[in-house]
Design a protein around this motif. Structure first.
Motif, PDB file in Angstrom:
ATOM      1  N   ILE A 206     -38.603  29.395 -29.811  1.00  0.00           N
ATOM      2  CA  ILE A 206     -38.903  28.182 -29.048  1.00  0.00           C
ATOM      3  C   ILE A 206     -37.711  27.769 -28.203  1.00  0.00           C
ATOM      4  CG2 ILE A 206     -39.542  25.747 -29.255  1.00  0.00           C
ATOM      5  CD1 ILE A 206     -41.001  26.436 -31.830  1.00  0.00           C
ATOM      6  N   TRP A 207     -36.502  28.086 -28.667  1.00  0.00           N
ATOM      7  CA  TRP A 207     -35.298  27.690 -27.940  1.00  0.00           C
ATOM      8  C   TRP A 207     -35.338  28.185 -26.496  1.00  0.00           C
ATOM      9  CZ3 TRP A 207     -31.141  24.734 -27.540  1.00  0.00           C
ATOM     10  CH2 TRP A 207     -30.153  25.108 -26.620  1.00  0.00           C
ATOM     11  N   SER A 208     -34.865  27.320 -25.574  1.00  0.00           N
ATOM     12  CA  SER A 208     -34.785  27.682 -24.165  1.00  0.00           C
ATOM     13  C   SER A 208     -33.500  27.127 -23.579  1.00  0.00           C
ATOM     14  CB  SER A 208     -35.988  27.113 -23.392  1.00  0.00           C
ATOM     15  OG  SER A 208     -35.819  27.302 -21.991  1.00  0.00           O
ATOM     16  N   ASN A 209     -32.837  27.931 -22.729  1.00  0.00           N
ATOM     17  CA  ASN A 209     -31.648  27.462 -22.024  1.00  0.00           C
ATOM     18  C   ASN A 209     -31.994  26.531 -20.864  1.00  0.00           C
ATOM     19  OD1 ASN A 209     -29.582  28.734 -23.551  1.00  0.00           O
ATOM     20  ND2 ASN A 209     -30.069  30.695 -22.572  1.00  0.00           N
ATOM     21  N   GLU A 210     -33.278  26.391 -20.564  1.00  0.00           N
ATOM     22  CA  GLU A 210     -33.711  25.405 -19.579  1.00  0.00           C
ATOM     23  C   GLU A 210     -33.370  24.016 -20.126  1.00  0.00           C
ATOM     24  OE1 GLU A 210     -34.992  22.880 -16.981  1.00  0.00           O
ATOM     25  OE2 GLU A 210     -34.958  25.037 -16.538  1.00  0.00           O
ATOM     26  N   GLN A 211     -32.559  23.265 -19.382  1.00  0.00           N
ATOM     27  CA  GLN A 211     -31.980  22.037 -19.894  1.00  0.00           C
ATOM     28  C   GLN A 211     -33.016  20.947 -20.186  1.00  0.00           C
ATOM     29  OE1 GLN A 211     -28.412  21.737 -20.670  1.00  0.00           O
ATOM     30  NE2 GLN A 211     -29.035  23.878 -20.620  1.00  0.00           N
ATOM     31  N   ARG A 212     -34.198  21.076 -19.626  1.00  0.00           N
ATOM     32  CA  ARG A 212     -35.245  20.112 -19.934  1.00  0.00           C
ATOM     33  C   ARG A 212     -36.083  20.548 -21.142  1.00  0.00           C
ATOM     34  NH1 ARG A 212     -36.427  15.999 -16.905  1.00  0.00           N
ATOM     35  NH2 ARG A 212     -38.616  16.021 -17.579  1.00  0.00           N
ATOM     36  N   GLN A 213     -35.794  21.728 -21.661  1.00  0.00           N
ATOM     37  CA  GLN A 213     -36.555  22.245 -22.799  1.00  0.00           C
ATOM     38  C   GLN A 213     -35.687  22.311 -24.053  1.00  0.00           C
ATOM     39  OE1 GLN A 213     -39.820  22.800 -22.698  1.00  0.00           O
ATOM     40  NE2 GLN A 213     -39.865  22.212 -20.533  1.00  0.00           N
ATOM     41  N   LEU A 214     -34.574  23.089 -23.979  1.00  0.00           N
ATOM     42  CA  LEU A 214     -33.672  23.277 -25.122  1.00  0.00           C
ATOM     43  C   LEU A 214     -34.495  23.499 -26.387  1.00  0.00           C
ATOM     44  CD1 LEU A 214     -30.909  20.651 -24.237  1.00  0.00           C
ATOM     45  CD2 LEU A 214     -30.968  23.088 -23.704  1.00  0.00           C
ATOM     46  N   CYS A 215     -34.238  22.681 -27.429  1.00  0.00           N
ATOM     47  CA  CYS A 215     -35.004  22.838 -28.669  1.00  0.00           C
ATOM     48  C   CYS A 215     -35.858  21.599 -28.938  1.00  0.00           C
ATOM     49  CB  CYS A 215     -34.069  23.096 -29.853  1.00  0.00           C
ATOM     50  SG  CYS A 215     -34.658  24.402 -30.985  1.00  0.00           S
ATOM     51  N   TYR A 216     -36.297  20.938 -27.858  1.00  0.00           N
ATOM     52  CA  TYR A 216     -37.048  19.690 -28.003  1.00  0.00           C
ATOM     53  C   TYR A 216     -38.396  19.886 -28.698  1.00  0.00           C
ATOM     54  CZ  TYR A 216     -33.621  17.717 -24.754  1.00  0.00           C
ATOM     55  OH  TYR A 216     -32.459  17.304 -24.165  1.00  0.00           O
ATOM     56  N   ASN A 217     -38.914  21.115 -28.708  1.00  0.00           N
ATOM     57  CA  ASN A 217     -40.168  21.384 -29.404  1.00  0.00           C
ATOM     58  C   ASN A 217     -39.951  22.051 -30.760  1.00  0.00           C
ATOM     59  OD1 ASN A 217     -42.079  20.391 -27.476  1.00  0.00           O
ATOM     60  ND2 ASN A 217     -41.596  22.146 -26.176  1.00  0.00           N
ATOM     61  N   CYS A 218     -38.692  22.159 -31.170  1.00  0.00           N
ATOM     62  CA  CYS A 218     -38.369  22.842 -32.423  1.00  0.00           C
ATOM     63  C   CYS A 218     -38.632  21.940 -33.632  1.00  0.00           C
ATOM     64  CB  CYS A 218     -36.909  23.275 -32.441  1.00  0.00           C
ATOM     65  SG  CYS A 218     -36.472  24.507 -31.188  1.00  0.00           S
ATOM     66  N   ASN A 219     -38.928  22.565 -34.752  1.00  0.00           N
ATOM     67  CA  ASN A 219     -39.031  21.821 -36.007  1.00  0.00           C
ATOM     68  C   ASN A 219     -37.679  21.227 -36.403  1.00  0.00           C
ATOM     69  OD1 ASN A 219     -41.779  22.230 -36.405  1.00  0.00           O
ATOM     70  ND2 ASN A 219     -41.463  24.132 -37.542  1.00  0.00           N
ATOM     71  N   SER A 220     -36.601  21.901 -36.024  1.00  0.00           N
ATOM     72  CA  SER A 220     -35.268  21.385 -36.343  1.00  0.00           C
ATOM     73  C   SER A 220     -35.010  20.071 -35.608  1.00  0.00           C
ATOM     74  CB  SER A 220     -34.194  22.411 -35.977  1.00  0.00           C
ATOM     75  OG  SER A 220     -34.177  22.655 -34.579  1.00  0.00           O
ATOM     76  N   CYS A 221     -35.589  19.934 -34.415  1.00  0.00           N
ATOM     77  CA  CYS A 221     -35.430  18.695 -33.656  1.00  0.00           C
ATOM     78  C   CYS A 221     -36.173  17.555 -34.353  1.00  0.00           C
ATOM     79  CB  CYS A 221     -35.953  18.886 -32.236  1.00  0.00           C
ATOM     80  SG  CYS A 221     -35.610  17.494 -31.120  1.00  0.00           S
ATOM     81  N   LYS A 222     -37.382  17.835 -34.828  1.00  0.00           N
ATOM     82  CA  LYS A 222     -38.147  16.822 -35.564  1.00  0.00           C
ATOM     83  C   LYS A 222     -37.419  16.429 -36.846  1.00  0.00           C
ATOM     84  CE  LYS A 222     -42.359  18.776 -33.614  1.00  0.00           C
ATOM     85  NZ  LYS A 222     -43.568  19.589 -33.844  1.00  0.00           N
ATOM     86  N   ALA A 223     -36.832  17.431 -37.515  1.00  0.00           N
ATOM     87  CA  ALA A 223     -36.054  17.133 -38.721  1.00  0.00           C
ATOM     88  C   ALA A 223     -34.819  16.302 -38.381  1.00  0.00           C
ATOM     89  CB  ALA A 223     -35.644  18.439 -39.407  1.00  0.00           C
ATOM     90  N   GLY A 224     -34.198  16.581 -37.231  1.00  0.00           N
ATOM     91  CA  GLY A 224     -33.044  15.790 -36.808  1.00  0.00           C
ATOM     92  C   GLY A 224     -33.408  14.335 -36.566  1.00  0.00           C
ATOM     93  N   ILE A 225     -34.595  14.090 -35.968  1.00  0.00           N
ATOM     94  CA  ILE A 225     -35.071  12.723 -35.768  1.00  0.00           C
ATOM     95  C   ILE A 225     -35.256  12.031 -37.111  1.00  0.00           C
ATOM     96  CG2 ILE A 225     -37.086  11.370 -35.058  1.00  0.00           C
ATOM     97  CD1 ILE A 225     -35.423  12.036 -32.718  1.00  0.00           C
ATOM     98  N   LEU A 226     -35.867  12.723 -38.060  1.00  0.00           N
ATOM     99  CA  LEU A 226     -36.084  12.146 -39.391  1.00  0.00           C
ATOM    100  C   LEU A 226     -34.759  11.821 -40.081  1.00  0.00           C
ATOM    101  CD1 LEU A 226     -39.009  14.458 -40.548  1.00  0.00           C
ATOM    102  CD2 LEU A 226     -39.146  11.988 -40.159  1.00  0.00           C
ATOM    103  N   ALA A 227     -33.776  12.702 -39.943  1.00  0.00           N
ATOM    104  CA  ALA A 227     -32.464  12.452 -40.544  1.00  0.00           C
ATOM    105  C   ALA A 227     -31.788  11.252 -39.893  1.00  0.00           C
ATOM    106  CB  ALA A 227     -31.589  13.693 -40.412  1.00  0.00           C
ATOM    107  N   SER A 228     -31.922  11.133 -38.576  1.00  0.00           N
ATOM    108  CA  SER A 228     -31.329  10.005 -37.871  1.00  0.00           C
ATOM    109  C   SER A 228     -31.999   8.695 -38.269  1.00  0.00           C
ATOM    110  CB  SER A 228     -31.445  10.225 -36.357  1.00  0.00           C
ATOM    111  OG  SER A 228     -30.820   9.184 -35.642  1.00  0.00           O
ATOM    112  N   LEU A 229     -33.337   8.725 -38.400  1.00  0.00           N
ATOM    113  CA  LEU A 229     -34.068   7.533 -38.843  1.00  0.00           C
ATOM    114  C   LEU A 229     -33.649   7.135 -40.260  1.00  0.00           C
ATOM    115  CD1 LEU A 229     -37.642   8.398 -37.533  1.00  0.00           C
ATOM    116  CD2 LEU A 229     -36.224   6.480 -36.779  1.00  0.00           C
ATOM    117  N   LYS A 230     -33.468   8.123 -41.122  1.00  0.00           N
ATOM    118  CA  LYS A 230     -33.051   7.831 -42.486  1.00  0.00           C
ATOM    119  C   LYS A 230     -31.705   7.110 -42.497  1.00  0.00           C
ATOM    120  CE  LYS A 230     -32.079  10.030 -46.946  1.00  0.00           C
ATOM    121  NZ  LYS A 230     -32.150  11.283 -47.738  1.00  0.00           N
ATOM    122  N   THR A 231     -30.768   7.589 -41.695  1.00  0.00           N
ATOM    123  CA  THR A 231     -29.445   6.952 -41.637  1.00  0.00           C
ATOM    124  C   THR A 231     -29.560   5.517 -41.120  1.00  0.00           C
ATOM    125  OG1 THR A 231     -28.370   9.086 -41.247  1.00  0.00           O
ATOM    126  CG2 THR A 231     -27.145   7.111 -40.637  1.00  0.00           C
TER     127      THR A 231
END
Length: 285
Positions: A206-231
């Motif tokens: 899913i990763w893309s070097n296109e700066q508007r894509q990057l890993c915005y559709n990745c599961n790791s990105c969703k997990a990062g949001i959840l971790a940030s919300l938890k903090t």
């Protein structure tokens, strides 16, 4: 009784002051929702509770100043409901952020985040496609990944320096590919497959070097949001817990003072009785 009214007024004013840090916590969550956490409904319960405490405290203060029994009853019952609501929100906040944390990576200072480590109501809400479209748009609009760039004499920092950075959950999950992918670092948001090999993690494709894509559709990105919300929620909950303890103490004192006032009013003799007590008795010869 006048001293008791003064005490109730002071307690109501203290409760009013206590609403300020609660409201500030809600505003802080709102700012986080607009700039990084990108989930914009979580702050409203705290803001509503803070405003409610402020309004009810003013009503109680007015009731104490003017000895208005109706306002005092309104204050005590409303404050009881607010305390219950605040307690419920604190329990809810800890319950929905109970699971999940970052994983340490060998030779990296930052943590990485995996969606399978999170579950429950909050995870389902973040993963929901309807919500994720707006969250992804918010992350892209915040330019959190674009601001990661560092240069030394006009040259991007070396891989070793980047690996020692303490990235926040969103930067780690959304702005770079997972370490398991084996990509080669070019700069903070540009990575190339190492020798054509790609890891087994689904985010690697899913990763893309296109700066508007990057890993915005990745599961790791969703997990990062959840971790940030938890903090964010845990930090806000600390303020709310302290405020709740003080609020309960003030409420108990206010109830005791109000009960004392009611008892004094019931024991106070009527005007006619006072006149009869003051009237001198007749002397019989």
């Amino acid at each position: 009784m006048r001293a008791s009214n003064h005490l109730i007024g002071f307690l109501n004013f203290s409760t009013f002051l206590l609403s300020i840090p609660i409201l500030a916590g809600g505003i802080w969550l709102s700012n986080r929702a607009n700039t990084s956490d990108c989930l914009k409904f979580l702050q409203w319960p705290i803001i509503i509770i803070g405003v409610s405490i402020m309004v009810v405290s003013l009503a109680g203060f007015a009731g104490a100043c003017y000895r208005n029994t109706l306002l005092m009853y309104l204050y005590l019952w409303s404050m009881f409901l607010i305390i219950v609501a605040l307690l419920g929100f604190i329990i809810f906040a800890y319950a929905v952020t109970d699971k999940g944390s970052g994983r340490a990576v060998l030779n990296r200072s930052y943590l990485e985040y995996h969606l399978e480590d999170y579950s429950g109501w909050l995870s389902d809400r973040v993963v929901d496609p309807g919500y994720w479209v707006s969250i992804r748009s918010c992350i892209r609009g915040s330019r959190i990944c674009a601001r990661m760039g560092r240069q030394i004499y006009g040259v991007p920092e070396s891989p070793d320096l980047f690996y020692q950075r303490n990235l926040n959950p969103i930067q780690s999950g959304c702005c770079k590919p997972p370490t398991d992918c084996g990509f080669t670092y070019v700069n903070e948001t540009v990575w190339s497959p190492g020798g054509g090999l790609v890891g087994t993690d689904g985010d690697c494709n899913i990763w893309s070097n296109e700066q508007r894509q990057l890993c915005y559709n990745c599961n790791s990105c969703k997990a990062g949001i959840l971790a940030s919300l938890k903090t964010s929620w845990r930090k806000a909950s600390i303020i709310n817990i302290v405020a709740l303890i003080i609020l309960v103490i003030l409420y108990v004192f206010a109830c005791a003072a109000f009960r004392h006032n009611r008892r004094m009013d019931n024991d106070e003799p009527s005007g006619e009785t006072r006149m009869e007590k003051a009237r001198p008795s007749r002397i019989h010869f």
